[in-house]
Design a protein around this motif. Structure first.
Motif, PDB file in Angstrom:
ATOM      1  N   GLN A  75       4.023 104.136  87.071  1.00  0.00           N
ATOM      2  CA  GLN A  75       5.451 104.159  86.789  1.00  0.00           C
ATOM      3  C   GLN A  75       6.132 102.908  87.353  1.00  0.00           C
ATOM      4  O   GLN A  75       7.011 102.334  86.720  1.00  0.00           O
ATOM      5  CB  GLN A  75       6.066 105.410  87.398  1.00  0.00           C
ATOM      6  N   ALA A  76       5.709 102.477  88.520  1.00  0.00           N
ATOM      7  CA  ALA A  76       6.298 101.288  89.149  1.00  0.00           C
ATOM      8  C   ALA A  76       5.982 100.023  88.363  1.00  0.00           C
ATOM      9  O   ALA A  76       6.738  99.049  88.414  1.00  0.00           O
ATOM     10  CB  ALA A  76       5.795 101.155  90.583  1.00  0.00           C
ATOM     11  N   ALA A  77       4.885 100.032  87.623  1.00  0.00           N
ATOM     12  CA  ALA A  77       4.487  98.846  86.859  1.00  0.00           C
ATOM     13  C   ALA A  77       5.299  98.683  85.578  1.00  0.00           C
ATOM     14  O   ALA A  77       5.324  97.595  85.000  1.00  0.00           O
ATOM     15  CB  ALA A  77       3.005  98.913  86.522  1.00  0.00           C
ATOM     16  N   LEU A  78       5.949  99.749  85.113  1.00  0.00           N
ATOM     17  CA  LEU A  78       6.733  99.680  83.875  1.00  0.00           C
ATOM     18  C   LEU A  78       8.194  99.390  84.197  1.00  0.00           C
ATOM     19  O   LEU A  78       8.745  99.943  85.147  1.00  0.00           O
ATOM     20  CB  LEU A  78       6.622 101.002  83.111  1.00  0.00           C
ATOM     21  N   PRO A  79       8.843  98.538  83.405  1.00  0.00           N
ATOM     22  CA  PRO A  79      10.260  98.242  83.650  1.00  0.00           C
ATOM     23  C   PRO A  79      11.138  99.465  83.405  1.00  0.00           C
ATOM     24  O   PRO A  79      10.739 100.400  82.717  1.00  0.00           O
ATOM     25  CB  PRO A  79      10.570  97.130  82.653  1.00  0.00           C
ATOM     26  N   ARG A  80      12.333  99.431  83.970  1.00  0.00           N
ATOM     27  CA  ARG A  80      13.293 100.531  83.827  1.00  0.00           C
ATOM     28  C   ARG A  80      14.616 100.060  83.229  1.00  0.00           C
ATOM     29  O   ARG A  80      15.539 100.855  83.088  1.00  0.00           O
ATOM     30  CB  ARG A  80      13.551 101.167  85.180  1.00  0.00           C
ATOM     31  N   GLN A  81      14.718  98.775  82.921  1.00  0.00           N
ATOM     32  CA  GLN A  81      15.976  98.249  82.410  1.00  0.00           C
ATOM     33  C   GLN A  81      15.746  97.460  81.134  1.00  0.00           C
ATOM     34  O   GLN A  81      14.662  96.938  80.901  1.00  0.00           O
ATOM     35  CB  GLN A  81      16.636  97.350  83.452  1.00  0.00           C
ATOM     36  N   TRP A  82      16.812  97.370  80.345  1.00  0.00           N
ATOM     37  CA  TRP A  82      16.788  96.534  79.154  1.00  0.00           C
ATOM     38  C   TRP A  82      16.796  95.080  79.576  1.00  0.00           C
ATOM     39  O   TRP A  82      17.214  94.753  80.680  1.00  0.00           O
ATOM     40  CB  TRP A  82      18.011  96.828  78.286  1.00  0.00           C
ATOM     41  N   LEU A  83      16.366  94.212  78.707  1.00  0.00           N
ATOM     42  CA  LEU A  83      16.437  92.778  78.973  1.00  0.00           C
ATOM     43  C   LEU A  83      17.883  92.327  79.085  1.00  0.00           C
ATOM     44  O   LEU A  83      18.208  91.412  79.826  1.00  0.00           O
ATOM     45  CB  LEU A  83      15.732  91.992  77.861  1.00  0.00           C
ATOM     46  N   ASP A  84      18.778  92.971  78.340  1.00  0.00           N
ATOM     47  CA  ASP A  84      20.199  92.643  78.351  1.00  0.00           C
ATOM     48  C   ASP A  84      21.008  93.922  78.517  1.00  0.00           C
ATOM     49  O   ASP A  84      20.746  94.915  77.840  1.00  0.00           O
ATOM     50  CB  ASP A  84      20.568  91.935  77.040  1.00  0.00           C
ATOM     51  N   ALA A  85      21.997  93.881  79.393  1.00  0.00           N
ATOM     52  CA  ALA A  85      22.795  95.074  79.698  1.00  0.00           C
ATOM     53  C   ALA A  85      23.601  95.580  78.511  1.00  0.00           C
ATOM     54  O   ALA A  85      24.062  96.724  78.515  1.00  0.00           O
ATOM     55  CB  ALA A  85      23.731  94.781  80.866  1.00  0.00           C
ATOM     56  N   GLY A  86      23.758  94.773  77.470  1.00  0.00           N
ATOM     57  CA  GLY A  86      24.513  95.200  76.298  1.00  0.00           C
ATOM     58  C   GLY A  86      23.742  96.093  75.341  1.00  0.00           C
ATOM     59  O   GLY A  86      24.286  96.573  74.354  1.00  0.00           O
TER      60      GLY A  86
END
Length: 121
Positions: free
Chosen positions: A60-71
């Motif tokens: 789980q820690a290896a996978l991102p949790r955010q979009w590349l862009d906040a929009g």
């Protein structure tokens, strides 16, 4: 100059296409990890981005949790079940970007094939 103008891509369109391709790859990665580990995994969008539930903490820690862009935002259903069964039900998620709210991309699978990206008409 007209040829150059036509060749330039809208930055909002390029952003959403990059987000969609990245999400499709992340979903396939989590789907493979779900099958390999025999554990149910869910992808869920949240206010700050998204998360994968059910994977071991190290995965789980290896996978991102955010979009590349906040929009970037999700429209409609924000939960996908990724396994552990090799065949899952057909699922989709729709994403859009605040700079191009009229452009929506679908990341979907029929349950057999990998997640892929297409435009919503």
């Amino acid at each position: 100059t007209a040829g150059v103008g036509l060749a330039l891509r809208d930055s909002g369109q390029a952003l959403i296409e990059r987000e969609a391709a990245r999400l499709a790859a992340l979903l396939e990665s989590a789907r493979a990890q779900s099958r390999a580990g025999g554990v149910p995994v869910r992808w869920r969008a949240d206010a700050g981005g998204f998360r994968f539930e059910g994977l071991p903490p190290s995965a789980q820690a290896a996978l991102p949790r955010q979009w590349l862009d906040a929009g970037t935002t999700v429209r409609g259903q924000a939960v996908l079940l990724l396994g552990p069964e090799p065949l899952i039900r057909p699922q989709q998620v729709l994403i859009t970007h605040q700079s191009s709210p009229d452009r929506t991309l679908r990341i979907a699978t029929d349950g057999v094939r990998p997640f892929s990206v297409d435009a919503v008409q």
